[in-house]
Design a protein around this motif. Structure first.
Motif, PDB file in Angstrom:
ATOM      1  N   ALA B 118       0.821  -1.218   0.000  1.00 55.21           N
ATOM      2  CA  ALA B 118       0.000   0.000   0.000  1.00 55.21           C
ATOM      3  C   ALA B 118       0.851   1.261   0.000  1.00 55.21           C
ATOM      4  O   ALA B 118       0.349   2.346  -0.268  1.00 55.21           O
ATOM      5  N   GLY B 121       2.549   3.636  -3.671  1.00 51.95           N
ATOM      6  CA  GLY B 121       1.966   4.665  -4.521  1.00 51.95           C
ATOM      7  C   GLY B 121       0.689   4.175  -5.155  1.00 51.95           C
ATOM      8  O   GLY B 121       0.415   2.972  -5.192  1.00 51.95           O
ATOM      9  N   ILE B 122      -0.117   5.124  -5.637  1.00 50.22           N
ATOM     10  CA  ILE B 122      -1.400   4.764  -6.230  1.00 50.22           C
ATOM     11  C   ILE B 122      -1.353   5.037  -7.712  1.00 50.22           C
ATOM     12  O   ILE B 122      -0.418   5.647  -8.229  1.00 50.22           O
ATOM     13  N   GLU B 123      -2.395   4.579  -8.393  1.00 58.75           N
ATOM     14  CA  GLU B 123      -2.452   4.687  -9.851  1.00 58.75           C
ATOM     15  C   GLU B 123      -2.384   6.144 -10.295  1.00 58.75           C
ATOM     16  O   GLU B 123      -2.909   7.033  -9.621  1.00 58.75           O
ATOM     17  N   THR B 126      -5.732   7.831 -10.717  1.00 62.33           N
ATOM     18  CA  THR B 126      -6.364   8.188  -9.442  1.00 62.33           C
ATOM     19  C   THR B 126      -5.763   9.471  -8.878  1.00 62.33           C
ATOM     20  O   THR B 126      -6.471  10.356  -8.397  1.00 62.33           O
ATOM     21  N   VAL B 127      -4.426   9.542  -8.938  1.00 63.24           N
ATOM     22  CA  VAL B 127      -3.762  10.726  -8.380  1.00 63.24           C
ATOM     23  C   VAL B 127      -4.170  11.971  -9.143  1.00 63.24           C
ATOM     24  O   VAL B 127      -4.449  13.015  -8.551  1.00 63.24           O
TER      25      VAL B 127
ATOM     26  N   GLU C  17       5.346   6.934 -13.280  1.00 63.99           N
ATOM     27  CA  GLU C  17       4.300   6.606 -12.313  1.00 63.99           C
ATOM     28  C   GLU C  17       4.442   7.509 -11.086  1.00 63.99           C
ATOM     29  O   GLU C  17       5.551   7.921 -10.745  1.00 63.99           O
ATOM     30  N   GLY C  20       5.146   6.835  -4.154  1.00 61.71           N
ATOM     31  CA  GLY C  20       4.277   6.530  -3.030  1.00 61.71           C
ATOM     32  C   GLY C  20       4.910   6.918  -1.713  1.00 61.71           C
ATOM     33  O   GLY C  20       5.974   7.559  -1.673  1.00 61.71           O
ATOM     34  N   TYR C  70      -1.836  12.527  -1.967  1.00 62.92           N
ATOM     35  CA  TYR C  70      -1.333  12.133  -3.285  1.00 62.92           C
ATOM     36  C   TYR C  70      -0.504  10.859  -3.234  1.00 62.92           C
ATOM     37  O   TYR C  70      -0.160  10.303  -4.259  1.00 62.92           O
ATOM     38  N   ARG C  72      -1.004   8.123  -0.939  1.00 61.32           N
ATOM     39  CA  ARG C  72      -1.614   6.926  -0.405  1.00 61.32           C
ATOM     40  C   ARG C  72      -3.121   7.102  -0.452  1.00 61.32           C
ATOM     41  O   ARG C  72      -3.631   8.205  -0.288  1.00 61.32           O
ATOM     42  N   SER C  73      -3.831   5.999  -0.649  1.00 65.59           N
ATOM     43  CA  SER C  73      -5.287   6.096  -0.741  1.00 65.59           C
ATOM     44  C   SER C  73      -5.837   6.613   0.592  1.00 65.59           C
ATOM     45  O   SER C  73      -5.234   6.448   1.645  1.00 65.59           O
ATOM     46  N   ASN C  77      -5.165   7.336   5.617  1.00 57.50           N
ATOM     47  CA  ASN C  77      -4.384   8.556   5.503  1.00 57.50           C
ATOM     48  C   ASN C  77      -4.408   9.328   6.815  1.00 57.50           C
ATOM     49  O   ASN C  77      -5.433   9.424   7.466  1.00 57.50           O
TER      50      ASN C  77
END
Lengths: 420, 189, 124
Positions: B118, B121-123, B126-127, C17, C20, C70, C72-73, C77
């Motif tokens: 997790a 990083g996110i897609e 999505t960001v 990408e 994270g 930005y 982490r979902s 958070n």
């Protein structure tokens, strides 16, 4: 576009949407504009300073170079500085000695990143920061780093003394300077320079310097502290030539020396522009010419652009006037002693700024939504500019009387509920 | 293959600068140069904070941390400017032990960080869909005890008060500690 | 070992990408380790102080990273709590620096040096 361009790759990164090129170009344009403002500004200001000092001392100043008024004098000076030998003392710390002027210069330019030149819905600003005032203040404080590094690395007692004085002075004067800046922030309800500037839209009666008696005094305290924080006379202890040869730049020559001067003039302009935005209406002139002529983005791109251009001219003009006042002060007042400098800061500026801050708070609490010493109402349009919080919730940046009534009502009901 | 993602590029830039200057602080033995590298490292970290959407904290970092280091620098110049104290060398054995311990710690930390999916990083889509958020007003409200961003979480009014009193105490204490008690007799060491 | 994302070109993947929390934590870890080593190896009291600043700074960066939307979902958070914590850390670091500098100044007054290895006696 030619098809082969669409498939270009570099290290596995697709180049095709040429947005990266656009971003790079946009960034370069911003840098070029700011650099030009500082460098060309310094050219003009140095000439202006010679003329003004000449007139104050009852002489003519430069008259020959470039025909009338000697307007090419600075350029000639610049060429002379470029061709001078670049000296470095044998004992100096070479790396720091070489890098110090650029540190000063970068800090001086960096402040312009967050200073808007025109506001409205499409502000002319390099990077629109939510905490703009804070950022500008923080970056302006970094300029002293270059000076201290220069003073230390020159391996000269005069330089070290100058740098130490400057450090003590700048660190002390940041306290009243910050307190003065808080007052307009308090009234506008935002740290965003664009919001603060647009809070003063309309006639000059809306300027924050005329908001109440406390802001009027705060402006003068701010200007005094600003002069001190950019090390101009009468606070130029760091380069006091009667005691310290030339202070922190004693050992510098040629181009590096001129970088210190560009940094000084750049930060003079930035604190003056900050004063203009915080207190003097920013990009709104004394008479709202742009509004009266309809030079707004709603009436098409060209008219909106003209309006913004007028705004930018306004801000730069106000900044220039501020710089001229600094020159006037420099050539009129004698230099203070170092203990007098510290007394001015700690015994006068800081307490006055603190009292003005308290006074402005009380004034704002008693007469919210009033302008021009409480005589006029804040225009309705100003209420529409609000600093939107996250999560879609709106927090009004200016507390209206209605807001206060609503707030008091809600707390009353809450209290009643708790009593039950 | 995708087009370049700019925040990542700037992350690499600022992150690389922050790390490089932190290492420079470690390896340099001249106190003023150390302070200079420290300033650059802290400024690069402020850049990382701006990148993560924490504008106010980034500006605060620039103002207080970097300003604080400025004072460190001045003290460095004042207290070590005599020729014989400019460089104080560390013994080689200390370096070896330090690097062994530090390297092991660094390895464990980075391994742990990347072992959690997790955290990677996110897609991108999505960001890019996240709207830009203004954080200054919610921070101010949070410090005053009224959270506007997450009403179920508690505010920070009490810590804020404690910290301000703490600062006052520290200022008085530091001034008391540092006051000139007696004229310094120069001892030859 | 570490399970890297499928793309073999790590560098290119980093550029295309979003990063994270882990990347931020890595930078924080480097700052932390450098600071800790500074504290351990420097003989100059001000060098030790700079090490402390680096350590606190690394911790701060972690707070920011865990609070950033930005990286982490939103489910786990920290949100604004991260930023608020970081603010307190910065303020406390400033306070700590003030006291430490006062101590260093006193130490210099007594010993004519700020070499921490000389601080081996209890009498000033």
């Amino acid at each position: 576009m030619a098809p082969f361009l669409l498939e270009l790759e570099l290290f596995g990164i697709r180049l095709c949407p040429w947005t990266w090129l656009a971003y790079t170009l946009a960034g370069l344009v911003h840098i070029a504009l700011i650099l030009n403002l500082v460098a060309v500004g310094a050219l003009i200001f140095i000439w202006l300073e010679r003329k003004i000092s000449g007139r104050i001392q009852d002489r003519l100043g430069p008259t020959r170079v470039g025909g009338k008024f000697g307007w090419l004098q600075t350029l000639a000076d610049g060429i002379k500085l470029l061709t001078k030998e670049d000296l470095m003392p044998e004992q100096a710390d070479g790396f720091l000695f070489k890098i110090a002027p650029y540190v000063s210069f970068c800090a001086s330019i960096g402040a312009f990143i967050a200073i808007p030149f025109a506001g409205g819905a499409y502000p002319w600003i390099s990077q629109h920061l939510n905490a703009g005032v804070f950022f500008v203040l923080a970056v302006l404080g970094l300029e002293v780093f270059g000076v201290i590094l220069a003073g230390y690395s020159s391996a000269s007692k005069w330089s070290l003394f100058g740098a130490m004085r400057e450090a003590a002075q700048v660190v002390s004067y940041e306290v009243p300077l910050g307190m003065c800046i808080v007052v307009p922030v308090l009234i506008a309800g935002s740290l965003d320079l664009v919001v603060i500037g647009d809070r003063q839209a309309g006639w000059f009666t809306n300027w924050l310097i005329f908001h109440d008696p406390f802001t009027f005094i705060t402006f003068w305290v701010y200007f005094t502290c600003a002069i001190a924080s950019v090390n101009r006379a009468p606070f130029d202890l760091a380069e006091a030539e009667s005691e310290l040869v030339a202070g922190f730049h004693t050992e510098y020559s040629g181009l590096r020396w001129s970088f210190f001067f560009m940094a000084e003039y750049g930060s003079m302009l930035s604190v003056s522009m900050l004063a203009a935005i915080l207190f003097l209406g920013g990009w709104h002139g004394p008479i709202p010419v742009a509004d009266l002529l309809g030079l707004q983005p709603e009436n098409g791109f060209a008219l909106g652009y003209l309006g913004q251009l007028l705004g930018a001219t306004n801000v730069i003009l106000k900044g220039t006037i501020g710089v001229c006042v600094m020159m006037w002060v420099r050539w009129t007042l004698p230099r203070l002693r170092i203990d007098q400098v510290m007394t001015t800061c700690l015994k006068y500026c800081t307490p006055i700024a603190a009292v003005m801050f308290l006074g402005a708070t009380v004034w704002l609490f008693n007469w919210p939504g009033k302008n021009f010493f409480g005589l006029l109402d804040v225009p309705a349009a100003v209420y529409e500019i609000s600093d939107g919080a996250s999560g879609g919730e709106q927090i009004p940046s200016v507390v209206t009387p209605a807001d206060r009534v609503a707030f008091e009502a809600s707390t009353e009901t809450k209290n009643k509920r708790e009593n039950l | 293959m995708d087009a370049i993602y700019w925040p990542s590029f700037f992350f690499l830039l600022f992150g690389g600068l922050a790390c490089a200057f932190a290492v420079a602080v470690l390896l340099s033995s001249n106190i003023v140069r150390m302070a200079f590298y420290l300033v650059l490292s802290l400024a690069a970290t402020a850049g990382l904070m701006f990148l993560a959407g924490a504008e106010f904290v980034g500006a605060m970092q620039l103002m207080i941390y970097v300003g604080g280091t400025l004072v460190l620098l001045i003290f460095g110049v004042m207290l070590t400017s005599q020729e014989r104290f400019v460089e104080m060398h560390t013994w080689a054995g200390d370096w070896v032990k330090g690097f062994l311990a530090g390297g092991a710690l660094l390895f464990v930390l980075i391994y742990a960080a990347f072992s959690i999916p997790a955290w990677r990083g996110i897609e991108r889509a999505t960001v890019e869909a996240i709207p830009a958020q203004k954080s200054v007003t919610p921070i101010a409200m949070g410090l005053l005890g009224a959270r506007t961003d997450a009403p179920d979480r508690s505010g920070y009014l009490l810590p804020f008060e404690i910290v301000s009193v703490h600062l006052l105490v520290v200022l008085v204490g530091a001034a008391y500690l540092a006051r000139a008690k007696r004229s310094r007799e120069s001892k030859i060491v | 070992m570490i399970n890297l994302p499928a793309n073999p070109m790590l560098f290119a993947n980093l550029l295309t990408e979003p990063v994270g929390v882990a990347h931020y934590v890595t930078v924080g870890a480097v700052l932390f380790v450098c600071g800790a080593l500074c504290m351990a190896t420097k003989r100059n009291a001000l060098g030790v102080l700079m090490g402390i600043e680096l350590v606190l700074n690394g911790a701060n960066l972690n707070f920011i990273a865990f609070g950033s939307p930005y990286l982490r979902s939103d489910a786990h958070n920290l949100g604004l709590d991260g930023q608020l914590m970081a603010l307190f850390v910065i303020v406390l670091a400033a306070a700590e620096a003030a006291v430490a500098l006062a101590i260093a100044l006193n130490f210099y007054n007594n010993h004519d040096s700020i070499d921490v290895d000389r601080a081996a006696q209890l009498r000033g």
